[in-house]
Design a protein around this motif. Structure first.
Motif, PDB file in Angstrom:
ATOM      1  N   ALA A  58       0.890  -1.133   0.123  1.00 17.19           N
ATOM      2  CA  ALA A  58       0.177  -0.006   0.001  1.00 17.19           C
ATOM      3  C   ALA A  58       0.848   1.222   0.092  1.00 17.19           C
ATOM      4  O   ALA A  58       0.531   2.308   0.764  1.00 17.19           O
ATOM      5  CB  ALA A  58      -0.874   0.170   1.052  1.00 17.19           C
ATOM      6  N   SER A  59       1.926   1.132  -0.939  1.00 11.96           N
ATOM      7  CA  SER A  59       2.850   2.374  -0.595  1.00 11.96           C
ATOM      8  C   SER A  59       2.225   3.452  -1.601  1.00 11.96           C
ATOM      9  O   SER A  59       2.065   3.479  -2.514  1.00 11.96           O
ATOM     10  CB  SER A  59       4.229   1.940  -1.531  1.00 11.96           C
ATOM     11  N   ALA A  60       2.404   4.477  -0.852  1.00 10.27           N
ATOM     12  CA  ALA A  60       1.777   5.800  -1.285  1.00 10.27           C
ATOM     13  C   ALA A  60       2.872   6.926  -1.341  1.00 10.27           C
ATOM     14  O   ALA A  60       3.621   6.814  -0.622  1.00 10.27           O
ATOM     15  CB  ALA A  60       0.584   6.325  -0.697  1.00 10.27           C
ATOM     16  N   GLY A  61       2.625   8.111  -2.133  1.00 11.92           N
ATOM     17  CA  GLY A  61       3.402   9.072  -2.192  1.00 11.92           C
ATOM     18  C   GLY A  61       2.802  10.461  -2.143  1.00 11.92           C
ATOM     19  O   GLY A  61       1.612  10.284  -1.718  1.00 11.92           O
ATOM     20  N   PRO A  62       3.536  11.661  -2.407  1.00 12.02           N
ATOM     21  CA  PRO A  62       2.879  13.037  -2.446  1.00 12.02           C
ATOM     22  C   PRO A  62       1.521  13.202  -3.328  1.00 12.02           C
ATOM     23  O   PRO A  62       0.684  13.797  -2.875  1.00 12.02           O
ATOM     24  CB  PRO A  62       3.608  13.834  -2.933  1.00 12.02           C
ATOM     25  N   LEU A  63       1.582  12.340  -4.415  1.00 10.13           N
ATOM     26  CA  LEU A  63       0.156  12.525  -5.231  1.00 10.13           C
ATOM     27  C   LEU A  63      -1.049  11.950  -4.487  1.00 10.13           C
ATOM     28  O   LEU A  63      -2.308  12.323  -4.941  1.00 10.13           O
ATOM     29  CB  LEU A  63       0.542  11.774  -6.427  1.00 10.13           C
ATOM     30  N   ALA A  64      -0.944  11.110  -3.516  1.00 11.64           N
ATOM     31  CA  ALA A  64      -2.075  10.381  -2.707  1.00 11.64           C
ATOM     32  C   ALA A  64      -3.114  11.530  -2.297  1.00 11.64           C
ATOM     33  O   ALA A  64      -4.368  11.395  -2.350  1.00 11.64           O
ATOM     34  CB  ALA A  64      -1.691   9.577  -1.805  1.00 11.64           C
ATOM     35  N   SER A  65      -2.624  12.481  -1.837  1.00  8.42           N
ATOM     36  CA  SER A  65      -3.219  13.619  -1.282  1.00  8.42           C
ATOM     37  C   SER A  65      -4.493  14.208  -2.351  1.00  8.42           C
ATOM     38  O   SER A  65      -5.540  14.581  -1.881  1.00  8.42           O
ATOM     39  CB  SER A  65      -2.623  15.023  -0.986  1.00  8.42           C
ATOM     40  N   SER A  66      -4.076  13.979  -3.663  1.00  6.78           N
ATOM     41  CA  SER A  66      -5.178  14.496  -4.666  1.00  6.78           C
ATOM     42  C   SER A  66      -5.867  13.364  -5.327  1.00  6.78           C
ATOM     43  O   SER A  66      -6.871  13.413  -6.075  1.00  6.78           O
ATOM     44  CB  SER A  66      -4.839  15.598  -5.471  1.00  6.78           C
ATOM     45  N   PHE A  67      -4.811  11.963  -5.474  1.00  2.00           N
ATOM     46  CA  PHE A  67      -5.590  11.062  -6.386  1.00  2.00           C
ATOM     47  C   PHE A  67      -5.813   9.817  -5.570  1.00  2.00           C
ATOM     48  O   PHE A  67      -6.232   8.879  -6.340  1.00  2.00           O
ATOM     49  CB  PHE A  67      -4.538  10.877  -7.397  1.00  2.00           C
ATOM     50  N   GLY A  68      -5.565   9.816  -4.155  1.00  2.34           N
ATOM     51  CA  GLY A  68      -5.985   8.677  -3.454  1.00  2.34           C
ATOM     52  C   GLY A  68      -4.789   7.788  -3.245  1.00  2.34           C
ATOM     53  O   GLY A  68      -3.829   7.731  -3.966  1.00  2.34           O
ATOM     54  N   LEU A  69      -5.130   6.774  -2.456  1.00  3.50           N
ATOM     55  CA  LEU A  69      -4.144   5.840  -2.016  1.00  3.50           C
ATOM     56  C   LEU A  69      -4.152   4.518  -3.228  1.00  3.50           C
ATOM     57  O   LEU A  69      -5.064   4.623  -3.974  1.00  3.50           O
ATOM     58  CB  LEU A  69      -4.561   4.997  -0.717  1.00  3.50           C
ATOM     59  N   PRO A  70      -3.263   3.560  -3.278  1.00  3.39           N
ATOM     60  CA  PRO A  70      -3.226   2.719  -3.915  1.00  3.39           C
ATOM     61  C   PRO A  70      -4.552   1.934  -4.119  1.00  3.39           C
ATOM     62  O   PRO A  70      -4.979   1.404  -5.227  1.00  3.39           O
ATOM     63  CB  PRO A  70      -2.008   1.363  -3.073  1.00  3.39           C
TER      64      PRO A  70
END
Ligand SMILES: Cc1cc2nc3c(=O)[nH]c(=O)nc-3n(C[C@H](O)[C@H](O)[C@H](O)COP(=O)(O)OP(=O)(O)OC[C@H]3O[C@@H](n4cnc5c(N)ncnc54)[C@H](O)[C@@H]3O)c2cc1C
Length: 376
Positions: A100-112
């Motif tokens: 479930a690795s996420a990065g900075p874009l998760a704040s607008s495109f969501g998590l894996p």
């Protein structure tokens, strides 16, 4: 390696009770608790596009396919998978979903889990299981895609995934605001700035040591990424420029941020309410902790603490973060990478509850898949 070959390998391990260490491209096998398995099952060569329907914005690939390969394939159709986990694009999609690795874009495109439409995996009995579907409107019943996402390979070996894509933005620009002032000034600025209604693709607050490591100067900074059509990006830029001096930086700075923690022996994630971060960021960012990089995702309420070099003279239990082995576990604190001997002291297990035990037994009755990685 085909799904059938993975299933056969797991069935053999299940019959002989020889546990398996699952891997993709082995970039991040240091993460998680030590795994009690010597036999390796690698999905590294199980790569490639199974189906790609640009019209539906959906892509099905084998688990060993790297994020970089997905980027290359989707760019040809002016689309992208907005998934930028820390680490690098050399990682596999199977591992990214499993962790479930996420990065900075998760704040607008969501998590894996929000970008995963369907999954195929092999459970601990060697049975092939499919969850979700190949289209946005998924099937009913248990959402197995979400169950296997973040299970760190303990419920199944992911062999194939179907992903939701997005149209690639026409404009994609990045900027920094220098947080030059005193702690009080940074606090006041951040409280107002973070409450404003900007909608960047990504926004990270970087401590002075993190900014320096990225070549962004010696002060803490607010790093922002705006994307979309020209008018939308210009409107956001105009609004932000009214609150502070904004400098443009090259977008590859985000790739550099993702690999900044490579080789770090200690990475800790602390989550909290965005409101808490709006008020606390000023003091966290201006607190000079040498050898430690702090980055804050205020929209998601996440603080990442990356220890660049552990001071050998220090007792493993007493870290410079003041984490003591006597402190009761705090569910807001997630340890991503720690020295092997520290895990039992600070976070022995996150799956010792009866429900997790029941789910594990159902999917991997002989505990042969990545045993120990989430604790016992
Ligand atoms: C230096 C570094 C720092 C990172 N930091 C972060 C971070 O802070 N936060 C974050 O979210 N991600 C982080 N990542 C993770 C990362 O970006 C992805 O998880 C990644 O894509 C790893 O790819 P890999 O194929 O090399 O994984 P590997 O290192 O091969 O595997 C990573 C984990 O996933 C499991 N796994 C691999 N393939 C499968 C599969 N097909 N089915 C089931 N389980 C599988 C492995 O057992 C292992 O535990 C980091 C990666 C690196 C290299």
């Amino acid at each position: 390696m085909s799904t059938e070959a993975v299933a056969a390998a797991v069935r053999e391990s299940s019959a002989t009770r020889v546990p398996l260490r699952i891997s993709g491209r082995s970039n991040w096998l240091t993460a998680g608790r030590p795994v009690r398995a010597s036999k390796n099952l690698s999905l590294r060569d199980d790569t490639g596009v199974v189906s790609y329907v640009p019209g539906d914005l959906t892509l099905t690939v084998r688990a060993g396919t790297t994020l970089a390969e997905i980027e290359r394939v989707t760019r040809e159709h002016d689309q992208w998978l907005p998934l930028d986990p820390f680490g690098s694009s050399d990682g596999t999609i199977g591992a990214t979903i499993a962790t479930a690795s996420a990065g900075p874009l998760a704040s607008s495109f969501g998590l894996p889990r929000d970008l995963l439409l369907g999954v195929e995996f092999v459970n601990g009995r060697g049975e092939v299981v499919r969850g979700g579907g190949k289209v946005v409107k998924n099937v009913a019943g248990f959402d197995l895609s979400r169950l296997v996402t973040g299970s760190w390979g303990t419920l199944g070996v992911i062999t194939e995934v179907t992903l939701r894509l997005y149209a690639r933005p026409k404009v994609d620009r990045s900027f920094v605001i220098r947080l030059a002032g005193s702690e009080r000034e940074s606090k006041t600025f951040l409280r107002a700035f973070l409450a404003a209604s900007f909608s960047p693709y990504a926004l990270e607050l970087l401590s002075a040591s993190a900014a320096l490591a990225l070549g962004l100067g010696e002060q803490a900074v607010c790093l922002m990424r705006f994307g979309g059509n020209l008018a939308a990006v210009d409107a956001q830029l105009t609004a932000v420029s009214q609150t502070a001096r904004v400098e443009e930086v090259e977008t590859p700075v985000w790739e550099a941020l993702r690999i900044l923690e490579r080789g770090s022996g200690c990475v800790i994630r602390v989550s909290g309410l965005p409101e808490e971060f709006r008020s606390a960021s000023g003091s966290i960012l201006t607190d000079p902790q040498s050898g430690v990089l702090n980055y804050i995702d205020p929209a998601r309420g996440i603080l990442r603490l990356v220890v660049r070099a552990m001071d050998e003279s220090e007792e493993p239990g007493e870290s410079q973060f003041g984490i003591s082995t006597n402190t009761p576990p705090d569910e807001r604190v997630v340890y991503e990478t720690l020295p092997a001997e520290v895990w039992p002291e600070v976070s022995p297990s996150v799956v010792s509850d009866r429900l997790s035990q029941g789910v594990k037994k159902a999917y991997d009755p002989h505990n042969i898949l990545n045993p120990g990685i989430l604790g016992d």
